[in-house]
Design an enzyme around this catalytic site. Sequence first.
Site, PDB file in Angstrom:
ATOM      1  N   ASP A   1       0.831  -1.195   0.000  1.00  0.00           N
ATOM      2  CA  ASP A   1       0.000   0.000   0.000  1.00  0.00           C
ATOM      3  C   ASP A   1       0.882   1.268   0.000  1.00  0.00           C
ATOM      4  OD1 ASP A   1      -2.349   1.599   0.689  1.00  0.00           O
ATOM      5  OD2 ASP A   1      -1.476   1.692   2.681  1.00  0.00           O
TER       6      ASP A   1
ATOM      7  N   ASP B   1      -0.409   5.075   1.062  1.00  0.00           N
ATOM      8  CA  ASP B   1      -0.670   5.989   2.191  1.00  0.00           C
ATOM      9  C   ASP B   1      -0.762   5.253   3.527  1.00  0.00           C
ATOM     10  OD1 ASP B   1      -0.759   8.519   0.897  1.00  0.00           O
ATOM     11  OD2 ASP B   1      -2.680   7.973   0.028  1.00  0.00           O
TER      12      ASP B   1
ATOM     13  N   LYS C   1      -8.564  -4.456  -3.432  1.00  0.00           N
ATOM     14  CA  LYS C   1      -7.146  -4.768  -3.693  1.00  0.00           C
ATOM     15  C   LYS C   1      -6.904  -6.276  -3.736  1.00  0.00           C
ATOM     16  CE  LYS C   1      -5.278  -0.533  -1.571  1.00  0.00           C
ATOM     17  NZ  LYS C   1      -4.243   0.009  -0.645  1.00  0.00           N
TER      18      LYS C   1
ATOM     19  N   ASP D   1      -2.237  -0.857   5.862  1.00  0.00           N
ATOM     20  CA  ASP D   1      -2.585  -0.149   7.098  1.00  0.00           C
ATOM     21  C   ASP D   1      -4.078   0.042   7.353  1.00  0.00           C
ATOM     22  OD1 ASP D   1      -2.911   1.885   5.057  1.00  0.00           O
ATOM     23  OD2 ASP D   1      -3.000   3.337   6.678  1.00  0.00           O
TER      24      ASP D   1
ATOM     25  N   ASP E   1      -7.078  -2.404   2.570  1.00  0.00           N
ATOM     26  CA  ASP E   1      -6.040  -3.435   2.408  1.00  0.00           C
ATOM     27  C   ASP E   1      -6.513  -4.818   2.866  1.00  0.00           C
ATOM     28  OD1 ASP E   1      -4.011  -1.598   1.508  1.00  0.00           O
ATOM     29  OD2 ASP E   1      -3.963  -0.844   3.569  1.00  0.00           O
TER      30      ASP E   1
HETATM   31  O1  LIG Z   1      -6.745   6.250  -1.388  1.00  0.00           O
HETATM   32  C1  LIG Z   1      -6.774   6.223  -0.142  1.00  0.00           C
HETATM   33  O2  LIG Z   1      -7.767   6.595   0.516  1.00  0.00           O
HETATM   34  C2  LIG Z   1      -5.603   5.695   0.601  1.00  0.00           C
HETATM   35  O3  LIG Z   1      -4.586   5.305  -0.285  1.00  0.00           O
HETATM   36  P1  LIG Z   1      -3.741   3.974  -0.012  1.00  0.00           P
HETATM   37  O4  LIG Z   1      -4.567   2.832  -0.492  1.00  0.00           O
HETATM   38  O5  LIG Z   1      -2.477   4.177  -0.790  1.00  0.00           O
HETATM   39  O6  LIG Z   1      -3.482   3.920   1.461  1.00  0.00           O
HETATM   40 MG   LIG Z   2      -3.118   2.943   3.207  1.00  0.00          MG
END
Ligand SMILES: O=C(O)COP(=O)(O)O
Ligand SMILES: [Mg+2]
Length: 228
Positions: A11, A13, A152, A175, A179
């Site tokens: 992932d 963020d 995902k 996180d 995910d």
């Molecule tokens: O798009 C989001 O809300 C978070 O992005 P991420 O999946 O990279 O954590």
């Molecule tokens: Mg994330």
Amino acid sequence: MLMKFKAIVIDIDGTITHRDRKLSLTAAAKLRALDIPVVIATGNVLCYAKATAKLVGVCCNIIAENGGVIIDGFDNDPIVSDVIHECEEAYEFLSSEFNMEKLDSVHRRTEIVLRSNFDVEKAREVLGTHFPNVEIIDTHFAIHIKSKKINKGTGLFKMAEMMGLETTDFVAIGDSINDLEMLQEAGFAVAVGNADDFLKDIADYVSEASYGDGTVEAIDYLISSGLI
Ligand SMILES: O=C(O)COP(=O)(O)O
Ligand SMILES: [Mg+2]
């Protein structure tokens, strides 16, 4: 004998960033140094994910928009799931009642993303069962109105196939709620220290450290344990 995993899916963020979404340079360096493929899997739009993958140095097998958009090469055409219409309809339905602000809608092709400035619980209630294929998820970075048909995990399934691997050949690192299916689908699941409790509950390894430092810790663990 210990299972050697063949690839990592990770992932962006909250996992390779700091709390404020700035890239963790130590996590980036750690990923770049690996000698197995690293797939970026994110809720962000494809162009954001491509730039991230290119700059981190793990270009370019990418699962973007929570599985809605997938590429297996920087210049290759993306596979785009046909699921935006029901998300648009759900958005129209909700927008009369909630003051919602769309984010990067010009680039987004399979879901609607909104700034986190309205009552998500209430919106879920209002949505009720009107759109059985649509869900609202909160990643702590943004609110997604997305199709239940993609995530995902489904993205990883397609990506594994494209790479000639099984999903169980992957270590997945993440996180938050978007995910979950990816961690369930992978052969080994890692939750970073800042992850939601339900993710930590299903993870095979939970790092003590949070954010990018958690990813560095997890990769060190995987290497020292002979898992990758
Ligand atoms: O798009 C989001 O809300 C978070 O992005 P991420 O999946 O990279 O954590
Ligand atoms: Mg994330």
